[in-house]
Write an enzyme that holds these catalytic residues in place. Structure first.
Site, PDB file in Angstrom:
ATOM      1  N   GLU A   3       0.826  -1.220   0.000  1.00  0.00           N
ATOM      2  CA  GLU A   3       0.000   0.000   0.000  1.00  0.00           C
ATOM      3  C   GLU A   3       0.860   1.270   0.000  1.00  0.00           C
ATOM      4  O   GLU A   3       0.362   2.350   0.337  1.00  0.00           O
ATOM      5  CB  GLU A   3      -0.947   0.013   1.217  1.00  0.00           C
ATOM      6  CG  GLU A   3      -1.843  -1.199   1.348  1.00  0.00           C
ATOM      7  CD  GLU A   3      -2.875  -1.361   0.223  1.00  0.00           C
ATOM      8  OE1 GLU A   3      -2.873  -0.560  -0.719  1.00  0.00           O
ATOM      9  OE2 GLU A   3      -3.659  -2.319   0.300  1.00  0.00           O
ATOM     10  N   HIS A   5      -2.806   2.535   8.189  1.00  0.00           N
ATOM     11  CA  HIS A   5      -3.924   1.775   7.619  1.00  0.00           C
ATOM     12  C   HIS A   5      -4.209   0.576   8.512  1.00  0.00           C
ATOM     13  O   HIS A   5      -3.281  -0.065   9.007  1.00  0.00           O
ATOM     14  CB  HIS A   5      -3.562   1.318   6.202  1.00  0.00           C
ATOM     15  CG  HIS A   5      -4.493   0.292   5.645  1.00  0.00           C
ATOM     16  ND1 HIS A   5      -5.844   0.503   5.522  1.00  0.00           N
ATOM     17  CD2 HIS A   5      -4.272  -0.974   5.189  1.00  0.00           C
ATOM     18  CE1 HIS A   5      -6.412  -0.578   4.996  1.00  0.00           C
ATOM     19  NE2 HIS A   5      -5.476  -1.488   4.797  1.00  0.00           N
ATOM     20  N   HIS A  24      -7.551  -2.530   9.820  1.00  0.00           N
ATOM     21  CA  HIS A  24      -8.827  -3.208   9.545  1.00  0.00           C
ATOM     22  C   HIS A  24      -9.624  -3.334  10.851  1.00  0.00           C
ATOM     23  O   HIS A  24      -9.922  -4.443  11.284  1.00  0.00           O
ATOM     24  CB  HIS A  24      -8.577  -4.620   8.994  1.00  0.00           C
ATOM     25  CG  HIS A  24      -7.714  -4.699   7.773  1.00  0.00           C
ATOM     26  ND1 HIS A  24      -7.095  -5.861   7.357  1.00  0.00           N
ATOM     27  CD2 HIS A  24      -7.363  -3.757   6.841  1.00  0.00           C
ATOM     28  CE1 HIS A  24      -6.414  -5.648   6.240  1.00  0.00           C
ATOM     29  NE2 HIS A  24      -6.543  -4.374   5.907  1.00  0.00           N
ATOM     30  N   GLU A  29     -17.354  12.550  22.418  1.00  0.00           N
ATOM     31  CA  GLU A  29     -16.032  13.065  22.037  1.00  0.00           C
ATOM     32  C   GLU A  29     -15.805  13.129  20.523  1.00  0.00           C
ATOM     33  O   GLU A  29     -14.881  13.816  20.072  1.00  0.00           O
ATOM     34  CB  GLU A  29     -14.933  12.193  22.655  1.00  0.00           C
ATOM     35  CG  GLU A  29     -15.001  10.769  22.152  1.00  0.00           C
ATOM     36  CD  GLU A  29     -13.818   9.895  22.576  1.00  0.00           C
ATOM     37  OE1 GLU A  29     -13.983   8.676  22.586  1.00  0.00           O
ATOM     38  OE2 GLU A  29     -12.744  10.438  22.862  1.00  0.00           O
ATOM     39  N   HIS A  87     -13.116  -2.752   3.544  1.00  0.00           N
ATOM     40  CA  HIS A  87     -11.709  -3.130   3.697  1.00  0.00           C
ATOM     41  C   HIS A  87     -11.125  -2.615   5.022  1.00  0.00           C
ATOM     42  O   HIS A  87     -10.591  -3.393   5.797  1.00  0.00           O
ATOM     43  CB  HIS A  87     -10.895  -2.585   2.505  1.00  0.00           C
ATOM     44  CG  HIS A  87      -9.443  -2.930   2.555  1.00  0.00           C
ATOM     45  ND1 HIS A  87      -8.709  -3.323   1.457  1.00  0.00           N
ATOM     46  CD2 HIS A  87      -8.553  -2.922   3.577  1.00  0.00           C
ATOM     47  CE1 HIS A  87      -7.463  -3.571   1.802  1.00  0.00           C
ATOM     48  NE2 HIS A  87      -7.340  -3.336   3.102  1.00  0.00           N
TER      49      HIS A  87
HETATM   50  P1  13P Z   1       0.777  -5.394   3.153  1.00  0.00           P
HETATM   51  O1  13P Z   1       1.111  -6.724   3.839  1.00  0.00           O
HETATM   52  O2  13P Z   1       1.350  -5.327   1.770  1.00  0.00           O
HETATM   53  O3  13P Z   1       1.163  -4.233   4.040  1.00  0.00           O
HETATM   54  O4  13P Z   1      -0.803  -5.336   2.955  1.00  0.00           O
HETATM   55  C1  13P Z   1      -1.676  -5.438   4.043  1.00  0.00           C
HETATM   56  C2  13P Z   1      -2.970  -4.759   3.820  1.00  0.00           C
HETATM   57  O5  13P Z   1      -3.641  -4.379   4.769  1.00  0.00           O
HETATM   58  C3  13P Z   1      -3.431  -4.508   2.439  1.00  0.00           C
HETATM   59  O6  13P Z   1      -4.429  -3.548   2.397  1.00  0.00           O
HETATM   60 ZN    ZN Z   2      -5.633  -3.530   4.253  1.00  0.00          ZN
END
Ligand code: 13P
Ligand code: ZN
Length: 287
Positions: free
Chosen positions: A116, A139, A141, A169, A210
């Site tokens: 990413e 980033h 999840h 908050e 995602h």
């Molecule tokens: P990477 O292992 O390449 O960092 O990817 C993980 C991920 O969350 C893809 O969106």
């Molecule tokens: Zn991801």
């Protein structure tokens, strides 16, 4: 030269990835972090003249030429970063051509930066254009944020408004709201460009079905942004589908934002919405 394993930026990457893993946000290799380093600080731990290898990035990041970043490796597990930083992290410098990363440390097993990287570096460029102090792009999840993507409209005004209603908050922590992208193929320059476009306006961007991107001046600020969204999404998921007896009304959200002096997305609050909901709440209480 000081031992890089004692560098605050390596320690922060280890602590943050460990926290994110512990919270269940980053299963397997899910998630990635990039952190722009101060050159003088990095030079205390690294010989900046010694390039271990060069890795093409596949996109143009010329405005970042000469900048240093510590970045999680692709395919690497957040749960392993703290115990083996040199394999799971790397320090890269964007070369003068803008399309090559010079590896200065890390990815010790021959690995490379996150897939990413386009979304990270393009987001750094976008955030720096509106906030020269921005340093971190993250980033993840997070579970409830992701769950909410399946049951809530993916509209940034509506999504932000719902999150703001979930914890007092929220409007204070992210008054600029949350940008939302539809599902897109990850790891591409296209999703990087779309994320960066949103990052000119928002420090938080949902990747539909995602995960989420956050950007900030420090690791704590960035982590705290995602953590607050995730908390609000958790409250939403615990309450959705049940009769809603109470809420934080728009006039109260406005009162909060004004009391804390934050510059909030006024257009995300409906001037009539507070009144309508207030009326409805009063009717509920009477009935
Ligand atoms: P990477 O292992 O390449 O960092 O990817 C993980 C991920 O969350 C893809 O969106
Ligand atoms: Zn991801």
């Amino acid at each position: 030269m000081k031992d890089i394993l004692t560098a605050p930026f390596v320690r922060e990457m280890g602590e943050t990835t460990a926290n994110m893993y512990r919270l269940g946000w980053d299963e397997r290799n899910g998630g990635n972090i990039s952190y722009m380093l101060d050159k003088d600080e990095a030079a205390e731990y690294l010989d900046l003249g010694r390039v271990l290898r060069t890795i093409p990035t596949g996109f143009d990041a010329a405005p970042l030429a000469g900048r240093l970043f510590i970045v999680t490796g692709t395919g690497k597990y957040f749960k392993n970063v703290q115990k083996d930083p040199e394999t799971n992290l790397g320090v890269i410098r964007i070369a003068q051509d803008g399309t090559t990363a010079e590896l200065l440390w890390g990815y010790a097993d021959g690995g490379r930066f996150t897939s990413e990287l386009p979304a990270h570096l393009m987001s750094h460029m976008a955030r720096l254009s509106v906030d020269p102090e921005n340093r971190v792009v993250m980033h993840s999840h997070p579970t409830h944020t992701l769950a909410m993507n399946y049951v809530h409209e993916l509209d940034e005004r509506k999504f932000t408004h719902t999150l703001w209603e979930m914890c007092t908050e929220c409007i204070v922590v992210f008054p600029d709201g949350v940008g939302v992208l539809p599902w897109m193929l990850c790891g591409t320059n296209a999703i990087g460009q779309a994320t960066a476009e949103k990052m000119k306006e928002y420090r938080l961007v949902i990747w539909g079905m995602h995960g989420i991107y956050g950007a900030g001046r420090t690791m704590d600020e960035t982590f705290g942004l995602i953590e607050t969204v995730e908390k609000a999404a958790q409250i939403y998921m615990l309450t959705c589908g049940r009769p809603r007896l109470n809420t934080i009304r728009d006039d109260q959200l406005r009162e909060l934002a004004e009391a804390f002096g934050v510059d909030y997305r006024r257009d995300f609050l409906d001037p009539e919405r507070g009144q309508a909901k207030a009326g409805q709440q009063a009717a509920n209480q009477q009935g």
